[in-house]
Design a protein around this motif. Structure first.
Motif: not given
Length: 720
Positions: A374-387, A423-436
């Motif tokens: 899926v296409d990457e969306k903008a970060c909504i700053r939910c903070g789930e990745c930090a948790v 873990c951060c990519s798994y929980v990201c609601p914006s489908d951002i491939p953070l690990v990449e």
């Protein structure tokens, strides 16, 4: 308060931050024992697999045996590469490697002969080897960490600090992967033998075998093996920990078992703790007890697109395409093949890449097992990745800096502590491939660090070259100076010898000349050149002084001579006048007596007159010669000193002219009188005695004047 060891014995556990609980999906591959696949026909062995750069010891066309060492290298972290089977080397070329980039690396391509013949193996018992020999066997076997990091095992087994706790990692927390689970079930005794080798090398106070609670069969098998083990009682125990991803991470596992947190930038050995994978322990016992190198490992082949999922022994170098075809791989459209689990693995772009020592799983999921791209969306700053971050990082900050290519700022937020668990990519609601993003940033920082290291090495080499050139220049200059000094010294000694020899020859020649002048038999003596030069200077000074004195005296003499010449010239004029008067008187007397006839007596007197004239003429010539000699003497004195002539040049010239004129006049008059006397004999007869005397005086005066004039003329010529 209980000590750490007491808490370990009680089975006390601690909580690790973050983490997630994804579906396990392990039952797809862990239901059957570890099997072997048919031998492939072609193997691609990368050089190097791990560690520092290695050099191949084989060439194209060489026959190799299974387990034969293919490389040589140096360095503490170097690991050799071995042939996975017997066969022939058909190519040494750049080949795509098992990496997300699929970048080519130097590889040795071996064509199997189907015999799978081993090279010579040398088994040992633990008691036969020293610790250093054991470490050498582990290093020469090419054993690296089998948990995925592939860090050289012999380095971890030779720490600089004392080790109190060894943790054997059997957690295997990632979904789908079950290779360690089946290894512990099927080869628990072999794993305990490897743990015994680790205990022999490190001598820790405790050894903990950590297993997640979703693997009860593996935990029971290891517990039974511990009971059969020869290790001291109470040293080793099996600890079951709660299932949570990523509990199998090294730092996370240490925190769960001990409650200690490894500081950023540090390694567990600095806390007295070492962590090894169960697969590593199995490879250690094979290397020490059987002499086998690490040429194969257990790999989980799973996913709904694989017809025969399970765990298999795969030789290192087997291509992924061959391995998948051997288990009935049925690819779908846009099929993905992931190396590793779904959390930390990466998709391959090319399947003709080899199995490596750190490859523990090949996942071929179906379309409903894995979400579509899926296409990457903008970060909504939910903070789930930090948790969810188990390393307590700030994934948002890392993402922003990595996306902006501000890699230095990302590094300031401890990017290197990221274990890429996903873990951060798994929980990201914006489908951002953070690990990449983090992997790209890490690669950029690694490249930058490598370039910096190479630049520093180049700088060191450049400075070393400059220093070497400077040293060579200084050496040449020193050598040139030394040679110049040597030549100068030789020239000085040669010049001194030559001068001394020349002076000696001159002194000898001078002494020879002196001895030949004074006494031919007088011995020759050597004269000091300095004394000779001083004496010559003194002689020149004396000569110059004498010449000046002689000049003064000669000038005075010339003045006196000039005065005398003037007086004599006046007397000559008077005498000439008297002679003219007498001649005139005689002529008158001769005129008056022309009628008289001479008698014989008179004739007699006239006949004797010539004789008297001849005598007087001789005296006159003698006087003239004397005057000429004196004039010559005066001329020689004038030539000796030029300063005497320079005294009165104008006066001498005038007096010389007057003297010549007076002498000429006197000579003419005397000649005229002589002619008159020869024409008329009566004048002689009248007064013969008086005329003869006057004529004699006139001739003498003329001769004297002539001599003095000649003398003055010579002096004038010397001046000119």
């Amino acid at each position: 308060m209980l000590t750490l060891l007491e808490q370990l014995d009680k089975g006390t556990l601690w909580q690790s931050p973050g983490g997630i609980h994804p579906p396990q999906l392990k039952t797809l591959s862990n239901q059957s024992t570890i099997a072997r696949l048919p031998l492939a026909h072609r193997f691609v062995v990368p050089v190097p697999l791990v560690g520092e750069q290695a050099v191949l010891t084989v060439a194209v066309g060489d026959q190799v045996l299974k387990g034969q060492m293919l490389t040589e290298g140096t360095g503490f972290t170097y690991l050799p590469v071995h042939a996975p089977t017997s066969g022939r080397v058909v190519a040494i070329e750049q080949h795509a490697t098992n990496h997300p980039s699929s970048l080519p690396t130097l590889s040795c391509v071996i064509e199997a002969d189907g015999q799978n013949a081993w090279c010579e193996l040398i088994p040992h018992s633990l008691e036969q080897l020293s610790k250093n020999q054991i470490l050498d066997k582990i290093k020469n076997a090419g054993i690296a960490g089998m948990g995925g990091a592939a860090f050289p095992t012999h380095v971890k087994l030779n720490p600089a600090s004392e080790i109190n706790l060894v943790i054997i990692n059997g957690v295997e927390c990632e979904p789908y992967i079950s290779s360690d689970d089946r290894l512990m079930r099927d080869y628990s005794d072999e794993i305990l033998k490897g743990i015994a080798v680790i205990h022999h090398l490190l001598n820790p106070q405790r050894i903990i075998i950590a297993i997640e609670d979703n693997k009860p069969e593996a935990a029971k098998a290891m517990q039974d093996a511990v009971q059969r083990s020869t290790l001291p009682a109470g040293i080793i125990r099996v600890t079951v920990i709660p299932t949570k991803y990523p509990s199998g991470g090294e730092k996370q596992l240490i925190q769960i078992i001990t409650g200690k947190e490894v500081p950023s930038g540090h390694i567990p050995a600095q806390l007295g703790i070492v962590v090894h994978n169960v697969g590593t322990a199995y490879a250690i016992q094979e290397a020490v007890y059987q002499g086998k190198p690490l040429i194969e490992r257990v790999v989980t082949l799973t996913g709904e697109q694989i017809g025969q999922p399970g765990n298999y022994w795969l030789p290192i170098g087997t291509t992924i395409n061959d391995a998948l075809q051997a288990v009935s791989f049925n690819p779908s459209a846009a099929q993905k093949v992931i190396v590793g689990g779904p959390m930390m693995g990466y998709a391959l772009a090319d399947l003709d890449v080899p199995i490596l020592k750190g490859t523990n799983c090949l996942l071929a999921p179906s379309a409903h097992e894995i979400a579509p791209d899926v296409d990457e969306k903008a970060c909504i700053r939910c903070g789930e990745c930090a948790v969810a971050c188990p390393a307590l990082l700030l994934p948002q900050q890392l993402f922003w800096h990595a996306k902006a290519e501000e890699y230095d700022k990302a590094a300031s937020f401890n990017l290197k502590d990221c274990i890429e668990c996903g873990c951060c990519s798994y929980v990201c609601p914006s489908d951002i491939p953070l690990v990449e993003y983090y992997r790209v940033a890490k690669s950029a920082l690694k490249i930058e660090a490598e370039e910096k290291r190479q630049a520093e090495q180049a700088k060191v080499r450049f400075e070393a070259r400059i220093q070497r050139l400077e040293d060579e220049k200084n050496a040449r200059e020193a050598k040139a100076k030394e040679a110049a000094a040597k030549r100068q010294s030789n020239m000085k000694s040669t010049d001194k010898d030559a001068v001394a020899a020349a002076m000696a020859r001159i002194a000898a020649k001078k002494a020879q000349a002196t001895s030949s002048t004074v006494s031919p038999e007088a011995p020759q003596t050597t004269v000091d050149p300095k004394k000779a030069a001083v004496n010559a200077a003194i002689e020149r000074a004396k000569a110059k002084k004498a010449a000046k004195a002689n000049t003064v005296s000669r000038a005075n003499e010339l003045d006196t001579s000039s005065a005398e010449v003037s007086v004599d010239d006046k007397q000559a004029k008077i005498a000439a006048a008297v002679a003219r008067a007498k001649a005139k008187k005689a002529a008158q007397a001769n005129t008056e007596s022309t009628v008289q006839t001479p008698n014989p007596a008179e004739t007699e007197v006239a006949g004797t007159e010539p004789t008297a004239d001849a005598v007087d003429d001789k005296k006159a010539r003698v006087a003239a010669a004397v005057a000429k000699a004196k004039a010559k003497k005066l001329a020689q004195a004038g030539q000796t000193d030029d300063s005497a002539v320079e005294a009165e040049p104008t006066t001498d010239a005038v007096d010389d002219k007057k003297a010549r004129v007076a002498a000429a006049v006197a000579k003419a008059k005397a000649k005229k009188l002589a002619q008159v006397g020869q024409t008329d004999n009566t004048a002689v007869e009248a007064e013969p005695t008086t005329d003869a005397v006057d004529d004699k005086k006139a001739r003498v005066a003329a001769a004297v004047a002539k001599a003095k004039a000649k003398k003055l003329a010579q002096v004038g010529q010397t001046d000119n």
